[in-house]
Design a protein around this motif. Structure first.
Motif, PDB file in Angstrom:
ATOM      1  N   PHE A 104       0.828  -1.202   0.000  1.00 35.13           N
ATOM      2  CA  PHE A 104       0.000   0.000   0.000  1.00 35.13           C
ATOM      3  C   PHE A 104       0.864   1.254   0.000  1.00 35.13           C
ATOM      4  N   ARG A 105       1.984   1.188   0.697  1.00 31.01           N
ATOM      5  CA  ARG A 105       2.891   2.332   0.760  1.00 31.01           C
ATOM      6  C   ARG A 105       3.415   2.669  -0.637  1.00 31.01           C
ATOM      7  N   ARG A 106       3.790   1.668  -1.415  1.00 25.87           N
ATOM      8  CA  ARG A 106       4.280   1.902  -2.781  1.00 25.87           C
ATOM      9  C   ARG A 106       3.198   2.558  -3.638  1.00 25.87           C
ATOM     10  N   ARG A 107       1.987   2.074  -3.520  1.00 16.55           N
ATOM     11  CA  ARG A 107       0.887   2.655  -4.303  1.00 16.55           C
ATOM     12  C   ARG A 107       0.608   4.091  -3.882  1.00 16.55           C
ATOM     13  N   LEU A 108       0.603   4.328  -2.597  1.00 14.54           N
ATOM     14  CA  LEU A 108       0.363   5.674  -2.091  1.00 14.54           C
ATOM     15  C   LEU A 108       1.474   6.628  -2.527  1.00 14.54           C
ATOM     16  N   MET A 109       2.707   6.164  -2.497  1.00 13.33           N
ATOM     17  CA  MET A 109       3.822   7.009  -2.930  1.00 13.33           C
ATOM     18  C   MET A 109       3.739   7.319  -4.422  1.00 13.33           C
ATOM     19  N   SER A 110       3.213   6.394  -5.225  1.00 12.62           N
ATOM     20  CA  SER A 110       3.024   6.656  -6.655  1.00 12.62           C
ATOM     21  C   SER A 110       1.996   7.758  -6.872  1.00 12.62           C
ATOM     22  N   ILE A 111       0.913   7.695  -6.130  1.00 13.01           N
ATOM     23  CA  ILE A 111      -0.118   8.740  -6.230  1.00 13.01           C
ATOM     24  C   ILE A 111       0.441  10.080  -5.759  1.00 13.01           C
ATOM     25  N   TYR A 112       1.193  10.051  -4.670  1.00 18.87           N
ATOM     26  CA  TYR A 112       1.794  11.273  -4.134  1.00 18.87           C
ATOM     27  C   TYR A 112       2.777  11.876  -5.145  1.00 18.87           C
ATOM     28  N   ALA A 113       3.599  11.036  -5.768  1.00 15.97           N
ATOM     29  CA  ALA A 113       4.567  11.523  -6.754  1.00 15.97           C
ATOM     30  C   ALA A 113       3.845  12.177  -7.929  1.00 15.97           C
ATOM     31  N   PHE A 114       2.746  11.578  -8.376  1.00 16.43           N
ATOM     32  CA  PHE A 114       1.969  12.165  -9.468  1.00 16.43           C
ATOM     33  C   PHE A 114       1.388  13.512  -9.052  1.00 16.43           C
ATOM     34  N   ALA A 115       0.837  13.577  -7.850  1.00 15.82           N
ATOM     35  CA  ALA A 115       0.255  14.836  -7.357  1.00 15.82           C
ATOM     36  C   ALA A 115       1.315  15.929  -7.266  1.00 15.82           C
ATOM     37  N   ARG A 116       2.502  15.582  -6.803  1.00 16.34           N
ATOM     38  CA  ARG A 116       3.590  16.566  -6.730  1.00 16.34           C
ATOM     39  C   ARG A 116       3.987  17.058  -8.110  1.00 16.34           C
ATOM     40  N   LEU A 117       4.053  16.141  -9.082  1.00 17.15           N
ATOM     41  CA  LEU A 117       4.402  16.514 -10.448  1.00 17.15           C
ATOM     42  C   LEU A 117       3.380  17.495 -11.012  1.00 17.15           C
ATOM     43  N   VAL A 118       2.098  17.188 -10.848  1.00 15.74           N
ATOM     44  CA  VAL A 118       1.039  18.069 -11.348  1.00 15.74           C
ATOM     45  C   VAL A 118       1.112  19.424 -10.643  1.00 15.74           C
ATOM     46  N   ASP A 119       1.372  19.430  -9.345  1.00 17.50           N
ATOM     47  CA  ASP A 119       1.500  20.672  -8.593  1.00 17.50           C
ATOM     48  C   ASP A 119       2.672  21.500  -9.101  1.00 17.50           C
ATOM     49  N   ASP A 120       3.806  20.867  -9.355  1.00 17.51           N
ATOM     50  CA  ASP A 120       4.981  21.584  -9.859  1.00 17.51           C
ATOM     51  C   ASP A 120       4.715  22.168 -11.237  1.00 17.51           C
ATOM     52  N   ILE A 121       4.044  21.410 -12.089  1.00 19.15           N
ATOM     53  CA  ILE A 121       3.698  21.928 -13.420  1.00 19.15           C
ATOM     54  C   ILE A 121       2.775  23.136 -13.292  1.00 19.15           C
ATOM     55  N   GLY A 122       1.804  23.050 -12.402  1.00 23.58           N
ATOM     56  CA  GLY A 122       0.885  24.177 -12.183  1.00 23.58           C
ATOM     57  C   GLY A 122       1.591  25.395 -11.642  1.00 23.58           C
ATOM     58  N   ASP A 123       2.579  25.186 -10.769  1.00 23.27           N
ATOM     59  CA  ASP A 123       3.325  26.308 -10.215  1.00 23.27           C
ATOM     60  C   ASP A 123       4.136  27.040 -11.275  1.00 23.27           C
ATOM     61  N   GLU A 124       4.566  26.325 -12.307  1.00 16.52           N
ATOM     62  CA  GLU A 124       5.384  26.924 -13.351  1.00 16.52           C
ATOM     63  C   GLU A 124       4.557  27.544 -14.478  1.00 16.52           C
TER      64      GLU A 124
END
Length: 57
Positions: free
Chosen positions: A5-25
């Motif tokens: 579950f931790r691996r799956r959650l970290m994958s979702i978190y990594a995607f959310a961070r990527l989308v957030d970084d793209i939005g910030d730029e």
């Protein structure tokens, strides 16, 4: 939390961070865009009514 579950959650978190970084730029005033789109969906008028662009300019 079990590792599978931790691996799956970290994958979702990594995607959310990527989308957030793209939005910030992204250029433009995202707060004004959100205010305008929120006001449109709720049928109210935003407190500050100025032209904004939610898309690419």
């Amino acid at each position: 939390m079990p590792p599978r579950f931790r691996r799956r959650l970290m994958s979702i978190y990594a995607f959310a961070r990527l989308v957030d970084d793209i939005g910030d730029e992204a250029p433009g005033d995202r707060n004004a865009c959100w205010t305008r789109s929120n006001a449109t969906s709720t049928g109210s008028t935003p407190a500050t009514s100025r032209p904004t662009s939610c898309g690419r300019t």
